[in-house]
Design an enzyme around this catalytic site. Structure first.
Site, PDB file in Angstrom:
ATOM      1  N   SER A  37      40.759  59.022  25.973  1.00 35.41           N
ATOM      2  CA  SER A  37      41.308  59.986  26.433  1.00 35.41           C
ATOM      3  C   SER A  37      42.188  59.538  27.505  1.00 35.41           C
ATOM      4  O   SER A  37      41.714  58.444  27.924  1.00 35.41           O
ATOM      5  CB  SER A  37      40.249  61.066  26.789  1.00 35.41           C
ATOM      6  OG  SER A  37      39.042  60.583  27.670  1.00 35.41           O
ATOM      7  N   SER A 126      28.907  66.842  11.897  1.00 35.60           N
ATOM      8  CA  SER A 126      30.140  66.623  10.781  1.00 35.60           C
ATOM      9  C   SER A 126      29.718  67.157   9.538  1.00 35.60           C
ATOM     10  O   SER A 126      28.729  66.636   8.947  1.00 35.60           O
ATOM     11  CB  SER A 126      30.759  65.251  11.044  1.00 35.60           C
ATOM     12  OG  SER A 126      31.526  64.955   9.849  1.00 35.60           O
ATOM     13  N   TYR A 151      29.668  55.523  11.067  1.00 40.67           N
ATOM     14  CA  TYR A 151      29.887  56.713  11.869  1.00 40.67           C
ATOM     15  C   TYR A 151      29.125  57.769  11.461  1.00 40.67           C
ATOM     16  O   TYR A 151      28.445  58.607  12.113  1.00 40.67           O
ATOM     17  CB  TYR A 151      31.594  57.089  11.663  1.00 40.67           C
ATOM     18  CG  TYR A 151      31.675  58.590  12.070  1.00 40.67           C
ATOM     19  CD1 TYR A 151      31.755  58.830  13.259  1.00 40.67           C
ATOM     20  CD2 TYR A 151      32.146  59.380  11.156  1.00 40.67           C
ATOM     21  CE1 TYR A 151      31.840  60.206  13.866  1.00 40.67           C
ATOM     22  CE2 TYR A 151      32.270  60.724  11.270  1.00 40.67           C
ATOM     23  CZ  TYR A 151      32.415  61.092  12.660  1.00 40.67           C
ATOM     24  OH  TYR A 151      32.601  62.383  13.050  1.00 40.67           O
ATOM     25  N   LYS A 155      25.843  60.445  12.831  1.00 40.34           N
ATOM     26  CA  LYS A 155      25.571  61.864  12.920  1.00 40.34           C
ATOM     27  C   LYS A 155      24.371  62.242  12.486  1.00 40.34           C
ATOM     28  O   LYS A 155      23.702  63.227  12.891  1.00 40.34           O
ATOM     29  CB  LYS A 155      26.990  62.757  12.445  1.00 40.34           C
ATOM     30  CG  LYS A 155      28.121  62.317  13.125  1.00 40.34           C
ATOM     31  CD  LYS A 155      28.447  62.979  14.383  1.00 40.34           C
ATOM     32  CE  LYS A 155      29.639  62.844  15.269  1.00 40.34           C
ATOM     33  NZ  LYS A 155      29.395  63.145  16.552  1.00 40.34           N
TER      34      LYS A 155
HETATM   35  C1  WQD Z   1      41.670  63.977   4.894  1.00 40.42           C
HETATM   36  C2  WQD Z   1      42.267  64.003   3.583  1.00 40.42           C
HETATM   37  C3  WQD Z   1      42.417  61.898   2.924  1.00 40.42           C
HETATM   38  C4  WQD Z   1      45.462  60.191   5.795  1.00 40.42           C
HETATM   39  C5  WQD Z   1      37.311  62.063   8.601  1.00 40.42           C
HETATM   40  C6  WQD Z   1      35.983  61.918   8.899  1.00 40.42           C
HETATM   41  C7  WQD Z   1      35.151  63.038   9.194  1.00 40.42           C
HETATM   42  C8  WQD Z   1      35.893  63.947  10.125  1.00 40.42           C
HETATM   43  C9  WQD Z   1      37.517  64.071   9.844  1.00 40.42           C
HETATM   44  C10 WQD Z   1      35.570  63.019  12.244  1.00 40.42           C
HETATM   45  C11 WQD Z   1      41.639  63.120   2.660  1.00 40.42           C
HETATM   46  C12 WQD Z   1      44.012  62.374   3.052  1.00 40.42           C
HETATM   47  C13 WQD Z   1      44.621  61.093   5.125  1.00 40.42           C
HETATM   48  C14 WQD Z   1      46.527  59.838   5.113  1.00 40.42           C
HETATM   49  C15 WQD Z   1      45.996  60.937   3.190  1.00 40.42           C
HETATM   50  N1  WQD Z   1      35.262  63.898  11.482  1.00 40.42           N
HETATM   51  N2  WQD Z   1      44.776  61.278   3.730  1.00 40.42           N
HETATM   52  N3  WQD Z   1      46.699  60.146   3.827  1.00 40.42           N
HETATM   53  O1  WQD Z   1      38.513  61.632   5.848  1.00 40.42           O
HETATM   54  O2  WQD Z   1      38.375  64.184   5.474  1.00 40.42           O
HETATM   55  O3  WQD Z   1      37.434  63.122   7.534  1.00 40.42           O
HETATM   56  O4  WQD Z   1      38.039  62.785   9.740  1.00 40.42           O
HETATM   57  O5  WQD Z   1      36.089  62.889  13.397  1.00 40.42           O
HETATM   58  O6  WQD Z   1      33.823  62.848   9.333  1.00 40.42           O
HETATM   59  O7  WQD Z   1      35.351  61.095   7.695  1.00 40.42           O
HETATM   60  O8  WQD Z   1      39.890  63.425   7.240  1.00 40.42           O
HETATM   61  O9  WQD Z   1      42.407  63.562   7.897  1.00 40.42           O
HETATM   62  O10 WQD Z   1      41.313  61.175   7.397  1.00 40.42           O
HETATM   63  O11 WQD Z   1      41.865  63.092   5.421  1.00 40.42           O
HETATM   64  O12 WQD Z   1      45.907  61.399   1.794  1.00 40.42           O
HETATM   65  O13 WQD Z   1      47.587  59.187   5.633  1.00 40.42           O
HETATM   66  O14 WQD Z   1      43.801  63.612   3.741  1.00 40.42           O
HETATM   67  O15 WQD Z   1      42.343  60.954   1.678  1.00 40.42           O
HETATM   68  O16 WQD Z   1      41.787  63.555   1.368  1.00 40.42           O
HETATM   69  P1  WQD Z   1      38.566  63.096   6.300  1.00 40.42           P
HETATM   70  P2  WQD Z   1      41.226  62.788   6.976  1.00 40.42           P
END
Ligand code: WQD
Length: 336
Positions: A37, A126, A151, A155
């Site tokens: 941050s 999470s 990670y 949690k």
């Molecule tokens: C969302 C969807 C990707 C990027 C993660 C952590 C979780 C949480 C939030 C942490 C998925 C797809 C993504 C890209 C894509 N907490 N995607 N192209 O993986 O659901 O959750 O972040 O802080 O614990 O696991 O979130 O935003 O990475 O992905 O297609 O360039 O978007 O495959 O289906 P996720 P995300």
């Protein structure tokens, strides 16, 4: 006015929660080590809240840093603990760093809270603890699955530590909030997400691509068993998520379960392609292509939100379109 310690209060969700706390009549006190941050967020927050905000540069893994805050603020009534690392991929590369910071930080915080007799904790968990649930939408009593990443494991471990700590200290009260996918930014565009380097998360990648910082979004997989083949998630506006922390703090004052857990999502799943198309319609056009699945991704997860709706009296106010518009407005404000 009740003082609430917000660890990681200059981060993405922490900073929005500081605003929600002020709006609800609480006095937030921020501790942040500025690891993920920036100090300028503090002055922006002060501008947004029209008041000075007590800030401590400190680290939750250091007992002396936390003790100083409690010594100087004996009226602290509760803690919202955000300070943690959150990059799934990085946690695979540097597991010890994640265990030290996420698990060590919580243990140290609980020790200091015990020492100072503070019994109200809201913890950032999470939906990752559910893995790929068999039944959707997923409910809080669904058994947790072995985490895919260090990670995710931090949690799970932190949830267990809080449960054990409460058993040994019956006056202690904690709410575990299991976040689904937080997106968006404050409608003022004064605060938002500041991803370091190439974003891992979908919405920051989209806004950076639309802004010309990245060339093209890769949609990770279009052969899932979903209506359009792309993966499903529950995208929750960060301001709605922030508000849930205030409800959780209030609930801790009266609940007698010891530890209680709530999903924080909209209750509605969207595919990646729906998010892409919604952004194109509501904000602006950008390039995307279909690529292979991302290792470790689940096909579909979205929340059953009945429990948080009824017990905490919390409901999201913002739609996916509004969240994307706010994320885009925030991205544009970073350029200027
Ligand atoms: C969302 C969807 C990707 C990027 C993660 C952590 C979780 C949480 C939030 C942490 C998925 C797809 C993504 C890209 C894509 N907490 N995607 N192209 O993986 O659901 O959750 O972040 O802080 O614990 O696991 O979130 O935003 O990475 O992905 O297609 O360039 O978007 O495959 O289906 P996720 P995300």
């Amino acid at each position: 006015m009740s003082k609430i310690l917000v660890t990681g209060g200059l981060g993405f969700i922490g900073s929005h929660t500081v605003v929600s706390l002020i709006e609800a009549g609480y006095q937030p006190i921020i501790i942040d080590n500025l690891n993920n941050s920036e100090l300028r967020v503090l002055s922006v927050l002060e501008e947004l809240c029209e008041q000075r905000l007590p800030f401590y540069l400190g680290d939750c893994t250091k007992k002396e840093d936390l003790s100083r805050v409690f010594e100087e603020n004996p009226e602290i009534a509760g803690v919202i603990h955000f300070a943690a690392y959150k990059a799934v991929g990085e946690s695979v590369e540097k597991p010890l760093m994640y265990y030290h910071n996420n698990v060590g930080g919580l243990v140290t915080l609980l020790q200091v809270m015990l020492e100072f007799g503070i019994n109200n904790l809201v913890f950032s968990s999470s939906c990752t603890v559910y893995g790929q649930p068999e039944k959707l939408p997923v409910k809080e009593d669904t058994p947790r699955q072995k985490a895919e990443s260090p990670y995710g494991n931090t949690k799970m471990i932190c949830e267990d530590i809080i449960l054990d700590h409460q058993k040994a200290n019956p006056n202690f009260r904690s709410v575990l909030l299991r976040y689904f996918n937080p997106i968006g930014a404050h409608p003022s565009a004064k605060i938002g997400e500041l991803p370091l380097g190439v974003p891992n998360n979908l919405v920051p990648f989209i806004t950076q691509t639309a802004a010309g910082i990245r060339e093209c979004l890769t949609v990770f997989g279009d052969n899932y068993k979903t209506p359009d083949g792309s993966a499903i998630r529950d995208y929750i506006h960060v301001v709605d998520l922030a508000d849930a922390h205030v409800n959780a703090l209030d609930y801790n004052k009266k609940q007698d379960l010891g530890v209680d857990v709530f999903n924080v999502g909209t209750g509605h799943g969207n595919t990646v392609l729906e998010v892409v198309n919604c952004f194109k319609e509501e904000c602006t056009d950008f390039n995307y292509k279909i690529g292979p699945r991302r290792p470790g991704d689940v096909e579909s997860v979205y929340a059953n939100t009945e429990k948080i709706n009824t017990i905490l009296g919390w409901k999201p106010k913002y739609s996916l379109a509004e969240a994307l518009k706010h994320a885009w407005k925030w991205q544009l404000s970073l350029k200027s």
